[in-house]
Design an enzyme around this catalytic site. Structure first.
Site, short mmCIF file in Angstrom:
data_model
loop_
_atom_site.label_atom_id
_atom_site.label_comp_id
_atom_site.label_asym_id
_atom_site.label_seq_id
_atom_site.Cartn_x
_atom_site.Cartn_y
_atom_site.Cartn_z
CB SER A 184 -0.97 -0.02 1.18
OG SER A 184 -0.30 -0.31 2.37
CG HIS A 212 -4.08 -0.67 -2.00
ND1 HIS A 212 -4.65 0.55 -2.29
CD2 HIS A 212 -3.69 -0.60 -0.71
CE1 HIS A 212 -4.58 1.33 -1.23
NE2 HIS A 212 -4.01 0.66 -0.25
CE LYS A 243 -7.20 0.59 1.26
NZ LYS A 243 -6.49 -0.37 2.08
C1 PLP Z 1 -6.48 -0.60 3.43
C2 PLP Z 1 -5.97 -1.96 3.68
C3 PLP Z 1 -6.61 -2.81 4.59
C4 PLP Z 1 -7.77 -2.33 5.42
O1 PLP Z 1 -8.96 -2.29 4.71
P1 PLP Z 1 -10.22 -1.53 5.34
O2 PLP Z 1 -11.36 -2.10 4.61
O3 PLP Z 1 -10.00 -0.08 5.10
O4 PLP Z 1 -10.24 -1.87 6.78
C5 PLP Z 1 -6.14 -4.09 4.75
N1 PLP Z 1 -5.07 -4.53 4.05
C6 PLP Z 1 -4.41 -3.74 3.19
C7 PLP Z 1 -3.24 -4.29 2.44
C8 PLP Z 1 -4.83 -2.43 2.98
O5 PLP Z 1 -4.16 -1.65 2.13
#
Ligand code: PLP
Length: 395
Positions: A184, A212, A243
């Site tokens: 990320s 992502h 996302k």
């Molecule tokens: C953003 C993210 C999460 C968390 O996801 P949410 O739905 O916002 O809780 C988990 N793993 C990765 C790799 C992320 O980038």
């Protein structure tokens, strides 16, 4: 009133001194490629709204209709009466999306990682093997598990193999490798084909967190497993609905057997309430848009290539990114903050990412383009980056 938390004074002082005190900017318009933030209209390079689904008319309509029909929430956890027909429909559609037998939807990607790590790794005789740059929710999932943790250097397959063939891992009761699909902060893709090969060779469970990559990579945006043609060879795929899907929620795509098990033991599933029907309906509509309007994904990648190449031409170091997440390396925390502030004044919002989110010396701005940015938006952003970057001697 008695102040019995005056230890916080010192903590807050430290946070401020170290530049780690967070005052979030405030979004005052819809989440759009050009948005009003803190009273100013800026080119917004900070959201995870990759495909602009946050404002898609068909999805908004689905959300409103579900709220009209079912009300504003289920007011219960999934295992009591928070599992609605829409939740069941979404789970079966997400399983199809990820090409797995089954799927479990929870409140967030964070909860999804906690769910799997905590439910599967229940003894100190278990081992969780994790990439050093994995997301915080995997780290916390590991902490809530009872397993021993082994950390391998970022995407270093020789180091991973060394750990996998060690006696400690070989003799463990349960063993699982976990990796982000797309990292990320750097936007690089995990070397999944090699990780799959190693997990098959050493008989180890593999979990990939495609937060992502879902909606972004592979045919129809199905994620890294589809991108690398590894269907059926990754045991557990984590996804988020927060996302590219632009709502909130997370899921575990897996075998029916694991789904059955998690549905009876996952603590976020059993003890934290279910997402409202309007959110679930938005996700179902979001999948429909992914399948039927492939132009968004195509534009996202066109924009990604254009923006990266323009930034490189201007002389910026954009790291090893292979995805729409493009870091702009700065290498110093204070300078990254100043860079972000000056860009904002000039009309671009790109967030500074600093220690401890990234290691010292790797401070950067992180940008994410979306399918909704026009070439003019991106061109203008690069001009502003160049002007400010020169003034701050970053290029
Ligand atoms: C953003 C993210 C999460 C968390 O996801 P949410 O739905 O916002 O809780 C988990 N793993 C990765 C790799 C992320 O980038």
């Amino acid at each position: 009133m008695k102040d019995n938390m005056n230890f916080l004074d010192a903590e807050l002082k430290t946070l401020k001194e170290e530049g780690r005190f967070i005052t979030p900017r405030v979004l005052q318009s819809e989440q759009a490629p050009v948005a009003t933030i803190d009273g100013k209209e800026v080119i917004n390079l900070t959201s995870n709204n990759y495909l602009c689904l946050a404002t898609h008319p068909k999805i908004k309509k689905a959300s409103i209709e579900a709220a009209e029909k079912y009300g504003i929430g289920a007011a219960a956890v999934r295992s009591i009466i928070g599992t609605t027909s829409l939740h069941e429909k979404l789970e079966s559609q997400l399983a199809e999306f990820k090409q797995t037998e089954a799927c479990l939807v929870v409140q967030s990607g964070f909860s999804a990682n906690v769910t799997v790590c905590q439910s599967l790794m229940t003894s100190p005789e278990d081992v969780l093997i994790s990439d050093e740059l994995n997301h915080a929710s995997i780290i916390d999932g590991g902490r809530l598990s009872k397993a021993k943790k082994k950390i391998y250097r970022h995407s270093d397959m020789a180091h991973l193999e060394k750990i996998l063939k060690s006696d400690e891992v070989q003799n463990a009761r349960r063993k699982m490798v976990v990796t982000d699909g797309v990292f990320s902060m750097d936007g690089d893709i995990a070397p999944l084909p090699k990780i799959v090969e190693l997990c098959e060779k050493y008989d180890i469970v593999l979990m990939v967190d495609d937060a992502h990559s879902s909606g972004v990579l592979g045919a129809d945006g199905r994620g890294t497993v589809a991108h690398f043609n590894l269907k059926g060879r990754v045991d557990i795929q984590i996804g988020t609905l927060s996302k590219a899907f632009a709502t909130v929620g997370g899921y575990v795509a897996c075998t029916q057997k694991l789904r059955d098990y998690l549905g009876s033991v996952s603590r976020p599933f059993l003890f934290s309430s279910s997402a409202p029907q309007s959110v679930i309906a938005s996700c179902i509509a979001g999948l429909d848009v992914l399948y039927n309007e492939p132009e968004h994904l195509k534009t996202l990648w066109d924009n990604t290539k254009f923006f990266k190449s323009e930034l490189k031409k201007a002389g910026f170091d954009t790291g090893d990114s292979e995805t729409p997440i493009t870091p702009i390396m700065v290498g110093d925390g204070d300078k990254a903050t100043k860079f972000s502030q000056r860009l904002f004044e000039e009309g671009v919002f790109a967030l500074a990412i600093k220690f401890p989110t990234v290691p010292k010396g790797k401070e950067r701005l992180r940008t994410i383009v979306t399918s909704g940015h026009t070439k003019e938006n991106l061109q203008q952003a690069v001009e502003i980056f160049t002007k400010v970057g020169k003034a701050l001697k970053i290029i």
